[in-house]
Design an enzyme around this catalytic site. Structure first.
Site, PDB file in Angstrom:
ATOM      1  CG  ASP A  65      40.701  26.242  42.711  1.00 45.65           C
ATOM      2  OD1 ASP A  65      41.284  26.689  42.119  1.00 45.65           O
ATOM      3  OD2 ASP A  65      39.411  26.382  42.489  1.00 45.65           O
ATOM      4  CE1 TYR A 157      48.799  32.408  31.949  1.00 44.49           C
ATOM      5  CE2 TYR A 157      50.540  34.131  30.658  1.00 44.49           C
ATOM      6  CZ  TYR A 157      50.489  32.483  30.767  1.00 44.49           C
ATOM      7  OH  TYR A 157      51.411  31.710  31.208  1.00 44.49           O
ATOM      8  CB  ALA A 159      47.510  42.009  35.241  1.00 45.68           C
ATOM      9  CB  SER A 160      47.833  36.474  37.150  1.00 45.67           C
ATOM     10  OG  SER A 160      48.353  36.021  35.845  1.00 45.67           O
ATOM     11  CE  LYS A 161      52.058  32.654  34.652  1.00 39.16           C
ATOM     12  NZ  LYS A 161      52.050  31.982  35.302  1.00 39.16           N
TER      13      LYS A 161
END
Length: 272
Positions: A65, A157, A159-161
């Site tokens: 994980d 998603y 923001a993470s990218k």
């Protein structure tokens, strides 16, 4: 140099149990790479590893994980124990949530996306870096076009990218004289089960594609081939569609127009 440049090279692939990660594993297995495959699903991951071994590669499954730093550190240690070196790290693990921010019951799921997609790549890169410097290896970040053209209802998603894109651009500069290359990859839509695994505001898998794929949609196999080709050539950045190369320029001239197009690309969630 293509995939053959990875023969006898130890490669870590996160998110290797399905989709692009699985396709990368098979592509590199055929090229004779030594593979350390990581994902949350232990059973599915071992199935992929077994197929890689059938294709003639040395491959191990390391259930991981990536949102847990300790597990990322263990992934690096396991790879070193098995293969004695690390030549490439492909940061590919990730998942998405499709829901308006206001519909989330709390920010727990939002944070989970950030921890998996962004911090997972940071953890793996940080712990692999000393070993990649020894081999003058390669770092690959599979980011996605959403980091250049944001899409509605995918705030966590997206923001993470965006964070991944900035992080790896900085790391590339920091590693300029180290011999370690950093390749950032921006695929457009790829025909995988990713969309079906996107979650709703309550964390439930949607269970069906968020958009219908056409015959022109890139396959995971073709995406993997292009990623490996770019990594082998130590390219700085590669965007895997003409649309992906054009839209950021159009956005500079007509951002409102691009917003309208983006809103048509993602179906509105039922509660939105």
């Amino acid at each position: 140099m293509g995939a053959e440049g990875f023969r006898d090279h130890a490669v870590i692939i996160t998110g290797a149990s399905s989709g692009i990660g699985e396709a990368l594993a098979y592509h590199l297995a055929k090229a004779g790479a030594f593979l350390a495959l990581a994902a949350r699903s232990a059973e599915r991951l071992e199935t992929v590893a077994a197929e890689c071994r059938r294709l003639g590669a040395k491959a191990v499954s390391v259930p991981t994980d990536v949102s847990d730093e300790g597990q990322c550190k263990a992934l690096i240690s396991s790879t070193l124990t098995t293969f004695g070196r690390i030549d490439a790290l492909i940061n590919n693990a990730g998942f998405g949530v499709r829901a308006p921010l206001a519909d989330l019951p709390s920010l727990a799921l939002f944070v989970d996306v950030l921890n998996t997609n962004f911090m997972g790549s940071v953890y793996c890169t940080f712990h692999a870096l000393p070993h990649l410097k020894q081999t003058k290896g390669r770092i690959v970040a599979v980011i996605g076009l959403v980091a250049k053209v944001p899409l509605p209802y995918l705030s966590s998603y997206t923001a993470s990218k965006y964070a991944m894109a900035g992080f790896f651009d900085v790391i590339r500069m920091e590693l300029e004289d180290s011999g370690v290359s950093v390749t950032t990859v921006y695929p457009d839509f790829v025909a995988t089960r990713f969309a079906a695994n996107v979650r709703d505001a309550d964390g439930r898998h949607l269970g069906q594609d968020a958009r219908s794929y056409s015959k022109k949609t890139m396959t995971s196999q073709e995406c993997a081939r292009l990623i490996v080709k770019a990594a082998a050539a130590r390219r700085r950045e590669v965007t895997l569609s003409i649309r992906g190369r054009l839209v950021p320029w159009i956005k500079l001239l007509a951002p409102g127009f691009v917003d309208k197009i983006a809103k048509k690309m993602v179906p509105k969630p039922p509660s939105a």
